[in-house]
Design a protein around this motif. Sequence first.
Motif, PDB file in Angstrom:
ATOM      1  N   PHE A 151      10.134  11.474  -1.493  1.00 39.04           N
ATOM      2  CA  PHE A 151      11.043  11.759  -0.447  1.00 39.04           C
ATOM      3  C   PHE A 151      11.591  13.158  -0.377  1.00 39.04           C
ATOM      4  N   GLU A 176       8.301   6.350  -3.918  1.00 39.85           N
ATOM      5  CA  GLU A 176       7.574   6.900  -2.910  1.00 39.85           C
ATOM      6  C   GLU A 176       8.255   8.286  -2.456  1.00 39.85           C
ATOM      7  N   ARG A 181      11.876   3.182  -3.260  1.00 35.87           N
ATOM      8  CA  ARG A 181      12.113   4.405  -2.253  1.00 35.87           C
ATOM      9  C   ARG A 181      13.525   4.648  -1.996  1.00 35.87           C
TER      10      ARG A 181
END
Length: 457
Positions: free
Chosen positions: A124, A122, A38
Motif C-alpha cells: 500500500f 498487498e 490489504r
Amino acid sequence: MRHRLLKEPLDRVALSVLGILCVVTALLLGGGDHSRPRVQGFTWQERVVGAQDKAFLLTFNRPMDTRTVEQHLRITPGLPGKVSWAGRRLAYTLLEPIPYGREYEVKLTSAQDKYGRGEGIEPFVGRFYTRDQGFVYVGTQGEEAGRLVLHNFTQGTHRVLTPANLLVVDAQPLPQGDRVVFSAQQESDPALGTQIYTVTTGLQYATPTGTPPARDAGQVATVLASEGFQNLKFDLAPAGDKVVVARASLHNSAQSGLWQVDLGGGRRALDLALSGDFRVTPDGQNLVMAQGEGLALLPLQPQAQPLDFLPKFGQLLDFDRPGTRALMVKFNSDFTRSLFLVGGGGEQELLRLRGSILSASFDPRRPWVYVIATEAGEATNYQELPYLAAIALPTKQILPLVQFEEPAPPQMALAPDGRDLLLEVNGHLWRFPLGANPIAQLPEDLGLWGRQPRWLP
C-alpha cells in the motif's frame, strides 16, 4: 403419474446444485479465506491537511498482526506520532502540528494478518499534502499601500488581494484559508466609515463535509456596512462562523456597543457597552473583555450576565489551542507588570519586569511561550528597547532570542505549525525560524514592507 414424471428432472437438478454448494462451503470452511490482507481505507488519501488535523486512520480488510504493521509502516518525511488500534482500524496520532508546505507518503509492505495465513499484505502507498505556508499583511509602500497582500512561500507567489479604493485597517484569515475577513475604509468616501468585508485567497482545502468550490483570488464581498455606525474593531470566532464587532453610532450614542455578525447571514446587538479590548474564546461561545480594572468573561447572548470576572488581570494576550489556558498581563502596584499563565488548575507568574509586555503566544509544539517585551533603561537614559524571548514553562527559564535596536514596538505572528515567527519591525517584515534550537537562529529579511502580518491557518 404424468405430473410426477415432469417434476423428477427438476428435483434431480436441485439436488445436484445443493450438493455442489455443500462441497464448496466445506472447502471454504476447511481452507479458510486465502485472499491477501490489504488496506481498505486511508482517511488522508490525496487530502490537504493542516494544523487542525491531528490523526489519520488506516482500515484493513481483516484483523491484522499489529506488531508487523507497526514494524513496517513508513511515513516519508518522518512524522512523530503514536499508534493505537480499534479492531481492524489503526489510528496514527501526531505528537505535534504537521509542517506546512510539504508532500507525504505513507507506505506499508510485508505486514501479516492476525493469523499469519497466506501471503503478506498487498503493498500500500498513500499520499497526502499539507497546506501552503503563507501569510497576509497590510502593505505600506507603493501600490501595496493600504491593501491586503498574500505572500505564499510554498507556491512562490505574491499577490495583492484587495482593490486600491479600500484602505485596509485590520484582517483575520478564516480557518479554512479560502477567505480573509478584513475591515477597510473607502478611499473616495472616508465619511462612510469602516466596513467589514471578506476577500478570497484562491486557496481551497477539504473539510469534513467536503471541498469548497474553487474561487479566484481577490473576490470581495461586504459582511457589514457602516449603516450609520463606525465599525471600530472586530474579532473572528476561531470556528470562522461569526465576528464580534464594536460599533459606535454616529447619531445616537445609546446604540453603540458590540454586535455579533454571522458570516452565513444575520446579525444582532449583544447589549454590551463599549468598554475595552475584547476577544472571542476558543469555543466561540463567550467573550473576554476588559472592564474597569479587570477582565470579564461574557456569554455571547443578549442581556446575559457575566460568567466570571478576573480583577487581577488587565489584558489578555493569547489562548492555547485547547482553550484551557491563557496568557494574561497583571499591572502591579509597584509599577511593574507581570505575565501570568492562567488556567489548568491555577495561576503562574512567568515574568515580572519594569517595562511593557507587548505580546505573547503559546508554542504549539513544545511547552514554551514567546514574548515581546520592553525593559526600562537606566534613569539617566530612560528608553525601553523591545526584545523577543522564549519562556520554558516547566522551569520559567527565559531564553533571549532577538534584541531590537529601536524603541518602535514590533509585532509578531506565530505560524500554525509552530516552526516560524513573522516579525514586523518599523514596517519591515522578517521571518524568524524556530528550529530545534531557536537561540541559534537569525531573522531572515523578507524584503517586504507592511504591518499586521497574519499567517494563513
